[in-house]
Write a protein that holds these residues in place. Structure first.
Motif, short mmCIF file in Angstrom:
data_model
loop_
_atom_site.label_atom_id
_atom_site.label_comp_id
_atom_site.label_asym_id
_atom_site.label_seq_id
_atom_site.Cartn_x
_atom_site.Cartn_y
_atom_site.Cartn_z
N THR A 52 0.83 -1.18 -0.02
CA THR A 52 -0.06 -0.08 -0.22
C THR A 52 0.97 1.30 -0.06
O THR A 52 1.69 1.25 0.67
N GLU A 53 0.65 2.10 -0.68
CA GLU A 53 1.30 3.36 -1.00
C GLU A 53 0.41 4.55 -0.48
O GLU A 53 1.07 5.71 -0.05
N GLU A 54 -0.83 4.57 -0.49
CA GLU A 54 -1.51 5.51 0.01
C GLU A 54 -2.99 5.11 0.51
O GLU A 54 -3.46 4.05 -0.02
N LEU A 55 -3.65 5.69 1.28
CA LEU A 55 -5.08 5.33 1.68
C LEU A 55 -5.82 6.56 1.30
O LEU A 55 -5.33 7.52 1.15
N ALA A 56 -7.03 6.25 0.93
CA ALA A 56 -8.01 7.07 0.74
C ALA A 56 -9.56 7.02 1.26
O ALA A 56 -9.67 5.80 1.22
N LEU A 57 -10.30 8.23 1.67
CA LEU A 57 -11.41 7.77 2.21
C LEU A 57 -12.48 8.68 1.70
O LEU A 57 -12.40 9.82 1.28
N VAL A 58 -13.77 8.09 1.33
CA VAL A 58 -14.84 8.76 0.51
C VAL A 58 -15.94 8.60 1.56
O VAL A 58 -16.25 7.38 2.01
N CYS A 59 -16.88 9.55 1.58
CA CYS A 59 -18.17 9.11 2.31
C CYS A 59 -19.32 9.77 1.69
O CYS A 59 -19.06 11.11 1.06
N GLU A 60 -20.05 8.94 0.87
CA GLU A 60 -21.10 9.55 0.19
C GLU A 60 -22.60 9.01 0.29
O GLU A 60 -22.79 7.97 0.97
N PRO A 65 -31.92 13.26 -2.80
CA PRO A 65 -32.62 13.61 -4.00
C PRO A 65 -32.02 14.01 -5.29
O PRO A 65 -32.89 13.48 -6.13
N GLY A 66 -30.96 14.61 -5.38
CA GLY A 66 -30.45 14.90 -6.44
C GLY A 66 -29.30 14.06 -7.10
O GLY A 66 -28.62 14.44 -7.85
N GLY A 67 -29.19 13.03 -6.45
CA GLY A 67 -28.19 11.85 -6.81
C GLY A 67 -27.21 11.86 -5.79
O GLY A 67 -27.38 12.59 -4.50
N THR A 68 -26.17 11.16 -5.93
CA THR A 68 -25.01 10.62 -4.74
C THR A 68 -24.52 12.02 -4.56
O THR A 68 -24.33 12.98 -5.23
N PHE A 69 -24.66 12.29 -3.14
CA PHE A 69 -24.10 13.41 -2.32
C PHE A 69 -22.82 13.15 -1.75
O PHE A 69 -22.63 12.29 -0.74
N THR A 70 -21.78 14.02 -1.82
CA THR A 70 -20.28 13.73 -1.41
C THR A 70 -20.20 14.15 0.17
O THR A 70 -20.54 15.66 0.20
N HIS A 71 -20.06 13.68 1.24
CA HIS A 71 -19.83 14.31 2.42
C HIS A 71 -18.32 14.37 3.01
O HIS A 71 -18.27 15.12 4.08
N TRP A 72 -17.66 13.53 2.41
CA TRP A 72 -16.40 13.73 2.63
C TRP A 72 -15.18 13.06 1.94
O TRP A 72 -15.74 12.11 1.35
N VAL A 73 -14.16 13.72 1.48
CA VAL A 73 -13.11 13.31 0.61
C VAL A 73 -11.96 13.38 1.37
O VAL A 73 -11.48 14.56 1.87
N VAL A 74 -10.95 12.42 1.75
CA VAL A 74 -9.68 12.58 2.35
C VAL A 74 -8.71 11.57 1.62
O VAL A 74 -9.03 10.55 1.10
N THR A 75 -7.66 12.34 1.22
CA THR A 75 -6.63 11.46 0.36
C THR A 75 -5.23 11.82 1.20
O THR A 75 -5.36 12.51 2.16
N GLY A 76 -4.25 11.24 0.68
CA GLY A 76 -2.88 11.44 1.14
C GLY A 76 -2.87 10.53 2.57
O GLY A 76 -1.89 10.88 3.39
N LEU A 77 -3.51 9.77 3.12
CA LEU A 77 -3.46 9.07 4.25
C LEU A 77 -2.20 8.27 4.01
O LEU A 77 -2.11 7.34 2.96
N ALA A 78 -1.50 8.39 5.28
CA ALA A 78 -0.31 7.30 5.28
C ALA A 78 -0.72 5.76 5.13
O ALA A 78 -1.62 5.37 5.89
N ARG A 122 -16.22 4.60 2.69
CA ARG A 122 -15.09 3.73 1.77
C ARG A 122 -13.74 3.93 2.01
O ARG A 122 -13.47 5.08 1.63
N LEU A 123 -13.21 3.16 2.38
CA LEU A 123 -11.61 3.50 2.57
C LEU A 123 -10.93 2.47 1.51
O LEU A 123 -11.16 1.37 1.39
N TYR A 124 -10.04 3.10 0.80
CA TYR A 124 -9.16 2.45 0.02
C TYR A 124 -7.86 2.46 0.14
O TYR A 124 -7.25 3.42 0.44
N ALA A 125 -6.96 1.27 0.08
CA ALA A 125 -5.67 1.05 0.18
C ALA A 125 -5.25 0.93 -1.29
O ALA A 125 -5.66 -0.31 -2.03
N VAL A 126 -4.34 1.73 -1.74
CA VAL A 126 -3.86 1.58 -3.08
C VAL A 126 -2.33 1.60 -3.23
O VAL A 126 -1.71 1.65 -2.30
#
Length: 161
Positions: A52-60, A65-78, A122-126
């Motif tokens: 793993t080189e980076e972790l990223a987090l998204v909350c949607e 009502p208008g489609g998927t709404f983003t509540h949180w985006v975090v990148t650059g997690l060690a 959603r947490l991603y290890a990339v």
């Protein structure tokens, strides 16, 4: 399986993602709501896999009502990061832009009277640095992790007003 009942994609493992504030498919406390204290909930996760080189987090919220709404985006997690304290980003993390047009966390705020909305964390290890700077969108993260996800974790919180 992910929070939507899908098996991991090819080569993807699972990270356990949890919160001390709520459990999977239970109500997110009011204090985290946009119209209340609007602080991000505490999160913890299992250690990312080797490579793993980076972790990223998204909350949607896919129920908006208008489609998927983003509540949180975090990148650059060690890669060795295993959580985020309430209301704080881990050292070195970069906030993205939420659907309110703000950097960082934008808590739940579904229309009054709607049935409980689902908030997918959603947490991603990339396997590579994503190279996304401050203000990145959820779409930017989804595109950047495509084909590079070693493992992912999902946690679903519910919220209604």
């Amino acid at each position: 399986m992910d929070a939507e009942g899908n098996p991991p994609g090819p080569g993807e493992g699972e990270l356990e993602l949890r919160s001390a504030a709520f459990t999977d498919h239970t109500l997110i406390p009011d204090r985290y709501a946009h119209h209340r204290d609007n602080v991000s909930p505490p999160l913890e996760w299992t250690r990312a896999p080797d490579g793993t080189e980076e972790l990223a987090l998204v909350c949607e919220d896919p129920d908006a009502p208008g489609g998927t709404f983003t509540h949180w985006v975090v990148t650059g997690l060690a890669p060795d990061c295993t959580g985020a304290d309430e209301g704080r980003l881990p050292s070195g993390a970069t906030p993205g832009r939420n659907g309110f047009g703000e950097l960082g966390w934008g808590g739940p705020q579904p229309p009054v009277g709607d049935e409980a909305h689902r908030y997918f964390f959603r947490l991603y290890a990339v396997d590579r640095p994503l190279g996304l700077g401050e203000g990145a969108s959820a779409e930017d993260v989804h595109a950047a992790v495509d084909g590079h996800t070693l493992a992912k974790g999902n946690l679903v919180g519910l919220f209604a007003r």
